[in-house]
Write a protein that holds these residues in place. Structure first.
Motif, PDB file in Angstrom:
ATOM      1  N   ALA A   1       0.690  -1.648  -0.208  1.00 26.51           N
ATOM      2  CA  ALA A   1       0.397  -0.006   0.004  1.00 26.51           C
ATOM      3  C   ALA A   1       0.781   0.811  -0.323  1.00 26.51           C
ATOM      4  O   ALA A   1       0.377   2.201  -0.450  1.00 26.51           O
ATOM      5  CB  ALA A   1      -0.981   0.062   1.039  1.00 26.51           C
ATOM      6  N   LEU A   2       2.014   1.103   0.363  1.00 29.73           N
ATOM      7  CA  LEU A   2       3.109   2.673   1.218  1.00 29.73           C
ATOM      8  C   LEU A   2       3.481   2.424  -0.730  1.00 29.73           C
ATOM      9  O   LEU A   2       4.091   3.981  -0.862  1.00 29.73           O
ATOM     10  CB  LEU A   2       4.248   2.272   1.683  1.00 29.73           C
ATOM     11  N   PHE A   3       3.014   1.907  -1.543  1.00 35.48           N
ATOM     12  CA  PHE A   3       4.306   2.246  -3.214  1.00 35.48           C
ATOM     13  C   PHE A   3       3.007   2.889  -4.325  1.00 35.48           C
ATOM     14  O   PHE A   3       1.668   2.613  -3.615  1.00 35.48           O
ATOM     15  CB  PHE A   3       4.064   0.944  -3.809  1.00 35.48           C
ATOM     16  N   PRO A   4       3.244   4.175  -4.555  1.00 40.71           N
ATOM     17  CA  PRO A   4       1.932   4.856  -5.865  1.00 40.71           C
ATOM     18  C   PRO A   4       1.837   3.998  -6.650  1.00 40.71           C
ATOM     19  O   PRO A   4       2.312   3.017  -7.054  1.00 40.71           O
ATOM     20  CB  PRO A   4       3.007   5.990  -5.672  1.00 40.71           C
ATOM     21  N   ASP A   5       0.505   4.273  -7.532  1.00 36.41           N
ATOM     22  CA  ASP A   5       0.126   3.731  -8.395  1.00 36.41           C
ATOM     23  C   ASP A   5       0.464   4.447  -9.839  1.00 36.41           C
ATOM     24  O   ASP A   5      -0.452   4.232 -10.774  1.00 36.41           O
ATOM     25  CB  ASP A   5      -1.062   3.288  -8.037  1.00 36.41           C
ATOM     26  N   GLU A   6       1.289   5.676  -9.604  1.00 33.98           N
ATOM     27  CA  GLU A   6       0.911   6.393 -10.728  1.00 33.98           C
ATOM     28  C   GLU A   6       2.846   7.224 -11.222  1.00 33.98           C
ATOM     29  O   GLU A   6       3.437   6.885  -9.752  1.00 33.98           O
ATOM     30  CB  GLU A   6       0.429   7.529 -10.782  1.00 33.98           C
ATOM     31  N   LEU A   7       3.675   7.003 -11.950  1.00 29.22           N
ATOM     32  CA  LEU A   7       4.971   7.782 -12.549  1.00 29.22           C
ATOM     33  C   LEU A   7       4.726   9.079 -12.947  1.00 29.22           C
ATOM     34  O   LEU A   7       3.384   9.240 -13.638  1.00 29.22           O
ATOM     35  CB  LEU A   7       5.929   6.923 -13.245  1.00 29.22           C
ATOM     36  N   VAL A   8       4.756  10.114 -13.110  1.00 29.54           N
ATOM     37  CA  VAL A   8       5.120  11.268 -13.220  1.00 29.54           C
ATOM     38  C   VAL A   8       6.502  11.676 -13.904  1.00 29.54           C
ATOM     39  O   VAL A   8       8.076  11.763 -13.448  1.00 29.54           O
ATOM     40  CB  VAL A   8       4.630  12.525 -12.352  1.00 29.54           C
ATOM     41  N   GLU A   9       6.517  12.376 -14.939  1.00 30.52           N
ATOM     42  CA  GLU A   9       7.970  13.039 -15.204  1.00 30.52           C
ATOM     43  C   GLU A   9       8.274  14.148 -15.164  1.00 30.52           C
ATOM     44  O   GLU A   9       7.751  15.065 -14.728  1.00 30.52           O
ATOM     45  CB  GLU A   9       6.594  13.551 -17.245  1.00 30.52           C
ATOM     46  N   THR A  10       9.643  13.526 -14.528  1.00 34.13           N
ATOM     47  CA  THR A  10      10.610  15.062 -14.225  1.00 34.13           C
ATOM     48  C   THR A  10      11.662  14.879 -14.715  1.00 34.13           C
ATOM     49  O   THR A  10      12.567  13.957 -15.684  1.00 34.13           O
ATOM     50  CB  THR A  10      10.984  14.106 -12.614  1.00 34.13           C
ATOM     51  N   GLU A  11      12.179  16.285 -14.087  1.00 33.53           N
ATOM     52  CA  GLU A  11      14.110  15.893 -14.945  1.00 33.53           C
ATOM     53  C   GLU A  11      15.021  14.511 -15.132  1.00 33.53           C
ATOM     54  O   GLU A  11      15.702  14.829 -15.626  1.00 33.53           O
ATOM     55  CB  GLU A  11      14.904  17.206 -14.516  1.00 33.53           C
ATOM     56  N   LEU A  12      14.592  13.976 -13.915  1.00 38.49           N
ATOM     57  CA  LEU A  12      15.222  12.490 -13.735  1.00 38.49           C
ATOM     58  C   LEU A  12      14.580  11.498 -14.120  1.00 38.49           C
ATOM     59  O   LEU A  12      14.846  10.619 -14.588  1.00 38.49           O
ATOM     60  CB  LEU A  12      15.112  12.286 -11.846  1.00 38.49           C
ATOM     61  N   GLY A  13      14.010  11.650 -15.229  1.00 41.28           N
ATOM     62  CA  GLY A  13      12.724  10.814 -15.767  1.00 41.28           C
ATOM     63  C   GLY A  13      11.318  10.521 -14.880  1.00 41.28           C
ATOM     64  O   GLY A  13      11.379  11.483 -13.784  1.00 41.28           O
ATOM     65  N   GLU A  14      11.228   9.376 -15.374  1.00 42.40           N
ATOM     66  CA  GLU A  14       9.729   8.571 -14.398  1.00 42.40           C
ATOM     67  C   GLU A  14      10.199   8.471 -13.288  1.00 42.40           C
ATOM     68  O   GLU A  14      10.907   8.139 -12.834  1.00 42.40           O
ATOM     69  CB  GLU A  14       8.644   7.513 -14.736  1.00 42.40           C
ATOM     70  N   VAL A  15       9.176   9.292 -12.393  1.00 39.87           N
ATOM     71  CA  VAL A  15       9.752   8.892 -10.777  1.00 39.87           C
ATOM     72  C   VAL A  15       8.191   8.148  -9.780  1.00 39.87           C
ATOM     73  O   VAL A  15       7.576   8.898 -10.675  1.00 39.87           O
ATOM     74  CB  VAL A  15      10.198   9.633 -10.032  1.00 39.87           C
ATOM     75  N   PRO A  16       8.069   7.363  -9.314  1.00 43.08           N
ATOM     76  CA  PRO A  16       6.913   8.167  -8.776  1.00 43.08           C
ATOM     77  C   PRO A  16       5.517   8.449  -8.438  1.00 43.08           C
ATOM     78  O   PRO A  16       6.182  10.112  -7.512  1.00 43.08           O
ATOM     79  CB  PRO A  16       7.036   7.056  -7.628  1.00 43.08           C
ATOM     80  N   LYS A  17       5.039   9.033  -8.326  1.00 36.12           N
ATOM     81  CA  LYS A  17       4.159   9.987  -7.867  1.00 36.12           C
ATOM     82  C   LYS A  17       4.566  10.374  -6.623  1.00 36.12           C
ATOM     83  O   LYS A  17       4.358   9.463  -5.181  1.00 36.12           O
ATOM     84  CB  LYS A  17       2.846   9.929  -8.096  1.00 36.12           C
ATOM     85  N   GLY A  18       4.787  11.719  -5.698  1.00 34.82           N
ATOM     86  CA  GLY A  18       4.849  12.076  -4.562  1.00 34.82           C
ATOM     87  C   GLY A  18       6.452  11.612  -3.789  1.00 34.82           C
ATOM     88  O   GLY A  18       6.277  12.029  -2.706  1.00 34.82           O
ATOM     89  N   TRP A  19       7.121  11.288  -4.336  1.00 34.79           N
ATOM     90  CA  TRP A  19       8.323  11.368  -4.173  1.00 34.79           C
ATOM     91  C   TRP A  19       9.282  12.073  -4.692  1.00 34.79           C
ATOM     92  O   TRP A  19       9.088  12.801  -5.906  1.00 34.79           O
ATOM     93  CB  TRP A  19       9.059   9.562  -5.182  1.00 34.79           C
ATOM     94  N   ASP A  20       9.491  12.669  -3.714  1.00 28.49           N
ATOM     95  CA  ASP A  20      10.457  14.505  -4.248  1.00 28.49           C
ATOM     96  C   ASP A  20      11.901  14.463  -4.208  1.00 28.49           C
ATOM     97  O   ASP A  20      12.565  13.159  -4.392  1.00 28.49           O
ATOM     98  CB  ASP A  20      10.404  15.077  -2.581  1.00 28.49           C
ATOM     99  N   LYS A  21      12.174  15.015  -5.013  1.00 33.39           N
ATOM    100  CA  LYS A  21      13.358  14.885  -6.065  1.00 33.39           C
ATOM    101  C   LYS A  21      14.572  15.640  -5.069  1.00 33.39           C
ATOM    102  O   LYS A  21      14.486  16.450  -5.082  1.00 33.39           O
ATOM    103  CB  LYS A  21      13.761  16.163  -7.834  1.00 33.39           C
ATOM    104  N   TYR A  22      15.745  15.291  -4.539  1.00 29.61           N
ATOM    105  CA  TYR A  22      16.161  16.346  -4.047  1.00 29.61           C
ATOM    106  C   TYR A  22      17.877  16.147  -4.609  1.00 29.61           C
ATOM    107  O   TYR A  22      18.580  14.768  -4.714  1.00 29.61           O
ATOM    108  CB  TYR A  22      16.301  15.573  -2.671  1.00 29.61           C
ATOM    109  N   SER A  23      18.604  17.297  -3.891  1.00 27.37           N
ATOM    110  CA  SER A  23      20.309  17.398  -4.112  1.00 27.37           C
ATOM    111  C   SER A  23      20.029  16.340  -3.414  1.00 27.37           C
ATOM    112  O   SER A  23      19.952  16.326  -1.885  1.00 27.37           O
ATOM    113  CB  SER A  23      21.183  18.447  -3.907  1.00 27.37           C
ATOM    114  N   LEU A  24      21.702  14.707  -3.303  1.00 29.24           N
ATOM    115  CA  LEU A  24      22.115  13.727  -2.516  1.00 29.24           C
ATOM    116  C   LEU A  24      22.516  14.840  -1.075  1.00 29.24           C
ATOM    117  O   LEU A  24      22.360  14.474  -0.191  1.00 29.24           O
ATOM    118  CB  LEU A  24      23.095  13.412  -3.020  1.00 29.24           C
ATOM    119  N   SER A  25      22.888  16.080  -1.327  1.00 28.03           N
ATOM    120  CA  SER A  25      23.646  16.573  -0.332  1.00 28.03           C
ATOM    121  C   SER A  25      23.054  17.348   0.666  1.00 28.03           C
ATOM    122  O   SER A  25      23.055  17.432   1.954  1.00 28.03           O
ATOM    123  CB  SER A  25      25.168  17.702  -0.312  1.00 28.03           C
TER     124      SER A  25
END
Length: 459
Positions: free
Chosen positions: A245-269
């Motif tokens: 249930a914790l996994f989304p059921d949708e991918l969204v397009e970002t500059e990193l490519g497709e990522v799960p909806k609701g997962w944030d893009k972060y600098s590793l630092s």
């Protein structure tokens, strides 16, 4: 070297105890991407031949191996860079590179299993060192190697000694193999969940086909079929269902490519904090040879080991307090950051480290094993973006160049709980190996000097 060996032991020069000495020094074979594995000096380490990553072509084997064909149980010895590493050939159809000499004990006189440990003994290693030449890189000529003195007990005693020490070595090797398998499982989970997004994609496919999305994700997470899921206990099924249930059921397009909806893009630092190291003054003897492990690149664990649980050097509490190094807690990720960059390890015991490394700890909900795999996944980018005119160097700003996704806190907690037992098993195997190595290294000189009766130990 003034050791009183038992009266029934012979002392024989190496060349008189062998049926074969195969020397490929001075020859460099043409290497290919796949073919016959090549034993090079760099893969002979601590009594074992590590996985080989260099090869010669099958069709070149006979023309290359004209000085002699190695056999299973033969002993290989490195003659330079490094000098004196020893291992036993366990598989047929291998080739020998330069800086490698192969020894084969004389039948019914010198057992290869015994010779393996004899060549690792201080008695032999001291002779290798004494007969070596070279100021920067020490090496030994074949003519000098042949003069090494071997203490040789009766063949029955050799077999007993070889069996006792081989059994210890085999258990150590088995633990290492188990650890490699366990680490590959943990790595596969990370890749499936956070790189390939397999559970998310399974949900998307199921939704498109009008099927149960959570059931599809449960199959992917567990590796079980729907029929096998029905056989699970009620509690295990419910736990797996909650994970799905914790996994989304949708991918969204970002500059990193497709990522799960609701997962944030972060600098590793922004997901980690870095801890610097340091070196106590070498001129202060009270700073060294204490009880605190002190990590440098020499202590990077072998493939599959992950945790570093011992170091070649130790410092004292005074050395810790009088230098810029810091004590890293268990579970901290270490990355080598200068010179040899991008080697990583997890701290298995509290330890300090030198200034060529960073300790890495997760922040903002990123826990220890997630941190380790985030760094491992980012290593190639970090290495590519190093700075420095003389030495490649990973700086704090290098971590700004890596962009990653940050799943939900619940998702990262799930991953941590999933791999925690795996990592605990790996760590416990390494602790056991450490004890077995200490036992082997204690028994080795006593058995090889006759101080301990191998037959009594075996009985």
């Amino acid at each position: 070297m003034s050791i009183d060996f038992p009266k029934n032991w012979k002392q024989v020069v190496l060349e008189d105890a062998l049926d074969a000495l195969i020397d490929y020094r001075g020859k460099t074979p043409k290497k290919v991407d796949k073919g016959i594995p090549l034993i090079t000096a760099k893969v002979v380490k601590s009594g074992r031949i590590l996985p080989m990553d260099e090869f010669i072509a099958d069709e070149d084997y006979e023309s290359w191996m004209v000085r002699g064909i190695p056999q299973i149980s033969d002993i290989v010895v490195t003659t330079e860079a490094p000098l004196g590493e020893v291992a036993q050939i366990k598989n047929a159809n291998v080739a020998l590179a330069q800086r490698i000499v192969t020894l084969r004990g004389k039948v019914d006189f010198l057992e290869n299993d015994f010779l393996l440990f004899l060549m690792q003994s201080d008695f032999v290693q001291n002779q290798l060192e004494a007969r070596a030449t070279g100021s920067t890189v020490k090496g030994i000529k074949q003519s000098e190697l042949r003069k090494i003195i071997l203490p040789i007990p009766p063949i029955v005693e050799q077999k007993c000694i070889g069996k006792i020490l081989s059994d210890l070595d085999d258990k150590i090797h088995l633990n290492n193999q188990i650890n490699q398998t366990l680490e590959s499982i943990a790595q596969a989970i990370f890749k499936s969940w956070f790189i390939d997004f397999d559970p998310v994609r399974a949900k998307i496919t199921a939704k498109r086909e009008g099927k149960d999305t959570e059931l599809a994700a449960m199959c992917v997470i567990s590796g079980k079929s729907q029929e096998e899921l029905k056989q699970m206990s009620k509690d295990d099924f419910a736990e797996l269902q909650a994970s799905a249930a914790l996994f989304p059921d949708e991918l969204v397009e970002t500059e990193l490519g497709e990522v799960p909806k609701g997962w944030d893009k972060y600098s590793l630092s922004k997901m980690i904090t870095l801890i610097g190291g340091g070196t106590p003054k070498r001129s202060e003897p009270n700073y060294w040879n204490g009880d605190i492990f002190w990590f440098s690149v020499k202590d990077v664990p072998n493939e599959g080991e992950i945790f570093v649980i011992t170091t070649q050097e130790k410092i004292s509490e005074l050395g810790l307090n009088k230098s810029s190094t810091k004590l890293l807690p268990v579970g901290t990720t270490i990355i080598t950051a200068r010179g040899t960059v991008g080697k990583i390890a997890l701290v298995g015991y509290e330890m300090a480290m030198n200034q060529s490394c960073y300790g890495v700890q997760g922040i903002n909900g990123v826990r220890q094993f997630m941190t380790y795999y985030l760094i491992k996944n980012a290593v190639e980018v970090l290495k590519k973006n190093t700075h420095g005119a003389v030495f490649d160097t990973i700086t704090q700003s290098t971590f700004d160049t890596v962009t990653s996704i940050k799943p939900s806190i619940e998702m990262m907690d799930l991953f941590e709980s999933k791999v925690e037992k795996i990592m605990g098993h790996i760590k416990n195997n390494l602790y056991e190996n450490n004890s077995l190595i200490a036992l082997r290294d204690t028994l080795l000189p006593k058995l090889l000097s006759g101080e301990l009766d191998a037959a009594l130990l075996k009985g």
